[in-house]
Design a protein around this motif. Structure first.
Motif, PDB file in Angstrom:
ATOM      1  N   GLY A 145      -3.413   7.494  -9.572  1.00  0.00           N
ATOM      2  CA  GLY A 145      -4.361   8.210  -8.726  1.00  0.00           C
ATOM      3  C   GLY A 145      -5.817   8.101  -9.124  1.00  0.00           C
ATOM      4  O   GLY A 145      -6.670   8.741  -8.513  1.00  0.00           O
ATOM      5  N   LEU A 146      -6.135   7.293 -10.103  1.00  0.00           N
ATOM      6  CA  LEU A 146      -7.521   7.133 -10.553  1.00  0.00           C
ATOM      7  C   LEU A 146      -8.144   5.944  -9.816  1.00  0.00           C
ATOM      8  O   LEU A 146      -8.371   4.872 -10.378  1.00  0.00           O
ATOM      9  N   LYS A 147      -8.426   6.168  -8.538  1.00  0.00           N
ATOM     10  CA  LYS A 147      -8.826   5.076  -7.650  1.00  0.00           C
ATOM     11  C   LYS A 147     -10.165   4.440  -8.015  1.00  0.00           C
ATOM     12  O   LYS A 147     -10.289   3.220  -7.988  1.00  0.00           O
ATOM     13  N   ALA A 148     -11.164   5.238  -8.322  1.00  0.00           N
ATOM     14  CA  ALA A 148     -12.484   4.673  -8.644  1.00  0.00           C
ATOM     15  C   ALA A 148     -12.413   3.807  -9.902  1.00  0.00           C
ATOM     16  O   ALA A 148     -12.996   2.716  -9.943  1.00  0.00           O
ATOM     17  N   GLU A 149     -11.679   4.277 -10.899  1.00  0.00           N
ATOM     18  CA  GLU A 149     -11.530   3.514 -12.134  1.00  0.00           C
ATOM     19  C   GLU A 149     -10.703   2.253 -11.889  1.00  0.00           C
ATOM     20  O   GLU A 149     -10.988   1.194 -12.450  1.00  0.00           O
ATOM     21  N   ALA A 150      -9.681   2.368 -11.046  1.00  0.00           N
ATOM     22  CA  ALA A 150      -8.862   1.205 -10.701  1.00  0.00           C
ATOM     23  C   ALA A 150      -9.708   0.147 -10.009  1.00  0.00           C
ATOM     24  O   ALA A 150      -9.606  -1.040 -10.320  1.00  0.00           O
ATOM     25  N   LEU A 151     -10.555   0.579  -9.089  1.00  0.00           N
ATOM     26  CA  LEU A 151     -11.430  -0.356  -8.382  1.00  0.00           C
ATOM     27  C   LEU A 151     -12.354  -1.071  -9.366  1.00  0.00           C
ATOM     28  O   LEU A 151     -12.565  -2.281  -9.261  1.00  0.00           O
ATOM     29  N   LYS A 152     -12.850  -0.342 -10.335  1.00  0.00           N
ATOM     30  CA  LYS A 152     -13.714  -0.948 -11.354  1.00  0.00           C
ATOM     31  C   LYS A 152     -12.953  -2.031 -12.131  1.00  0.00           C
ATOM     32  O   LYS A 152     -13.482  -3.121 -12.385  1.00  0.00           O
ATOM     33  N   ALA A 153     -11.707  -1.745 -12.491  1.00  0.00           N
ATOM     34  CA  ALA A 153     -10.890  -2.732 -13.210  1.00  0.00           C
ATOM     35  C   ALA A 153     -10.609  -3.952 -12.341  1.00  0.00           C
ATOM     36  O   ALA A 153     -10.704  -5.095 -12.804  1.00  0.00           O
ATOM     37  N   TYR A 154     -10.273  -3.716 -11.092  1.00  0.00           N
ATOM     38  CA  TYR A 154     -10.015  -4.840 -10.181  1.00  0.00           C
ATOM     39  C   TYR A 154     -11.265  -5.699 -10.011  1.00  0.00           C
ATOM     40  O   TYR A 154     -11.184  -6.938 -10.010  1.00  0.00           O
ATOM     41  N   ARG A 155     -12.394  -5.063  -9.861  1.00  0.00           N
ATOM     42  CA  ARG A 155     -13.646  -5.830  -9.697  1.00  0.00           C
ATOM     43  C   ARG A 155     -13.967  -6.641 -10.960  1.00  0.00           C
ATOM     44  O   ARG A 155     -14.472  -7.766 -10.871  1.00  0.00           O
ATOM     45  N   GLU A 165      -5.607 -13.181  -4.981  1.00  0.00           N
ATOM     46  CA  GLU A 165      -5.423 -12.569  -3.667  1.00  0.00           C
ATOM     47  C   GLU A 165      -4.903 -11.138  -3.748  1.00  0.00           C
ATOM     48  O   GLU A 165      -5.396 -10.260  -3.035  1.00  0.00           O
ATOM     49  N   ASP A 166      -3.909 -10.881  -4.583  1.00  0.00           N
ATOM     50  CA  ASP A 166      -3.373  -9.524  -4.705  1.00  0.00           C
ATOM     51  C   ASP A 166      -4.430  -8.558  -5.215  1.00  0.00           C
ATOM     52  O   ASP A 166      -4.510  -7.411  -4.760  1.00  0.00           O
ATOM     53  N   VAL A 167      -5.240  -9.018  -6.134  1.00  0.00           N
ATOM     54  CA  VAL A 167      -6.289  -8.167  -6.689  1.00  0.00           C
ATOM     55  C   VAL A 167      -7.388  -7.948  -5.643  1.00  0.00           C
ATOM     56  O   VAL A 167      -7.913  -6.837  -5.508  1.00  0.00           O
ATOM     57  N   LYS A 168      -7.713  -8.981  -4.877  1.00  0.00           N
ATOM     58  CA  LYS A 168      -8.696  -8.826  -3.793  1.00  0.00           C
ATOM     59  C   LYS A 168      -8.223  -7.779  -2.795  1.00  0.00           C
ATOM     60  O   LYS A 168      -8.999  -6.918  -2.369  1.00  0.00           O
ATOM     61  N   LYS A 169      -6.956  -7.874  -2.402  1.00  0.00           N
ATOM     62  CA  LYS A 169      -6.402  -6.913  -1.446  1.00  0.00           C
ATOM     63  C   LYS A 169      -6.415  -5.496  -2.012  1.00  0.00           C
ATOM     64  O   LYS A 169      -6.740  -4.541  -1.305  1.00  0.00           O
ATOM     65  N   ALA A 170      -6.052  -5.361  -3.279  1.00  0.00           N
ATOM     66  CA  ALA A 170      -6.053  -4.041  -3.918  1.00  0.00           C
ATOM     67  C   ALA A 170      -7.470  -3.473  -3.966  1.00  0.00           C
ATOM     68  O   ALA A 170      -7.686  -2.290  -3.667  1.00  0.00           O
ATOM     69  N   ALA A 171      -8.434  -4.312  -4.325  1.00  0.00           N
ATOM     70  CA  ALA A 171      -9.828  -3.854  -4.395  1.00  0.00           C
ATOM     71  C   ALA A 171     -10.327  -3.443  -3.017  1.00  0.00           C
ATOM     72  O   ALA A 171     -10.990  -2.410  -2.874  1.00  0.00           O
ATOM     73  N   GLN A 172      -9.986  -4.218  -2.005  1.00  0.00           N
ATOM     74  CA  GLN A 172     -10.412  -3.887  -0.645  1.00  0.00           C
ATOM     75  C   GLN A 172      -9.769  -2.579  -0.179  1.00  0.00           C
ATOM     76  O   GLN A 172     -10.428  -1.726   0.419  1.00  0.00           O
ATOM     77  N   ARG A 173      -8.482  -2.424  -0.469  1.00  0.00           N
ATOM     78  CA  ARG A 173      -7.769  -1.203  -0.096  1.00  0.00           C
ATOM     79  C   ARG A 173      -8.425   0.018  -0.734  1.00  0.00           C
ATOM     80  O   ARG A 173      -8.670   1.030  -0.076  1.00  0.00           O
ATOM     81  N   LEU A 174      -8.745  -0.080  -2.028  1.00  0.00           N
ATOM     82  CA  LEU A 174      -9.376   1.041  -2.720  1.00  0.00           C
ATOM     83  C   LEU A 174     -10.806   1.260  -2.244  1.00  0.00           C
ATOM     84  O   LEU A 174     -11.248   2.403  -2.102  1.00  0.00           O
ATOM     85  N   ASP A 175     -11.513   0.177  -2.003  1.00  0.00           N
ATOM     86  CA  ASP A 175     -12.873   0.296  -1.499  1.00  0.00           C
ATOM     87  C   ASP A 175     -12.872   1.032  -0.161  1.00  0.00           C
ATOM     88  O   ASP A 175     -13.680   1.942   0.064  1.00  0.00           O
ATOM     89  N   ASP A 176     -11.940   0.670   0.718  1.00  0.00           N
ATOM     90  CA  ASP A 176     -11.815   1.348   2.013  1.00  0.00           C
ATOM     91  C   ASP A 176     -11.463   2.816   1.833  1.00  0.00           C
ATOM     92  O   ASP A 176     -12.037   3.695   2.473  1.00  0.00           O
TER      93      ASP A 176
END
Length: 183
Positions: A145-155, A165-176
């Motif tokens: 549930g730590l979405k902002a931190e997860a997005l930082k890691a993905y970026r 591709e999987d990481v891009k999709k995850a980052a986009q999902r969290l960004d949205d």
């Protein structure tokens, strides 16, 4: 978790300081990292494979065998067996990042997030540009549930290897999700 964020911040900083081409003292891994980040690199899959092979070299045939056994057990879904082989590896090679990274995968797949995070932290301490470990941290942070931190890691992972591709999709999902858009 506080330590995980500190390691993540170090890894993000390392991801943003990829080596430039032409530096004489670059290791093979550093050159491959530079190639991987180049947008025009059409052979990025080969570069990715070569980089992971480079990171998988322990310098010892016995340790390489433990790594192979751990990988094989992980591929067969035998997580406890994989953890056993990889624990032997990390006990004998505490400075070999790939042993910790792979054992983190076994822990994660077996639902043991705490040990997985600890191993990913160690892998990133030893190799801050390990995009696989960064993506793994992102997955665990997202799962908890730590979405902002997860997005930082993905970026950070994408800064090193922009074609995941999987990481891009995850980052986009969290960004949205974080910007309030519908998923």
């Amino acid at each position: 978790m506080k330590r995980a964020f500190a390691i993540l911040n170090l890894a993000v900083a390392a991801a943003l300081t990829l080596p430039a081409g032409g530096v004489f003292a670059q290791s093979r891994a550093e050159m491959l990292l530079g190639d991987l980040a180049r947008p025009e690199n059409e052979g990025w899959r080969r570069t990715e494979r070569q980089l992971i092979e480079e990171w998988s070299k322990s310098g010892s045939a016995a340790l390489d065998l433990l790594l192979k056994r751990g990988r094989d057990a992980l591929a067969e879904g035998e997580y406890d067996k994989a953890i056993g082989h990889l624990t032997a590896l990390t006990d004998h090679a505490p400075d070999f990042a790939e042993g910790f990274n792979l054992r983190a995968s076994a822990y994660f797949r077996s639902g043991r997030y705490g040990p997985a995070v600890a191993d990913l932290q160690r892998a990133l301490e030893l190799n801050p540009q390990n995009f696989v470990a960064l993506a793994g941290i992102g997955a665990i942070l997202e799962e908890t549930g730590l979405k902002a931190e997860a997005l930082k890691a993905y970026r950070a992972a994408l800064a090193i290897h922009p074609r995941q591709e999987d990481v891009k999709k995850a980052a986009q999902r969290l960004d949205d999700a974080l910007s309030g858009q519908k998923i």
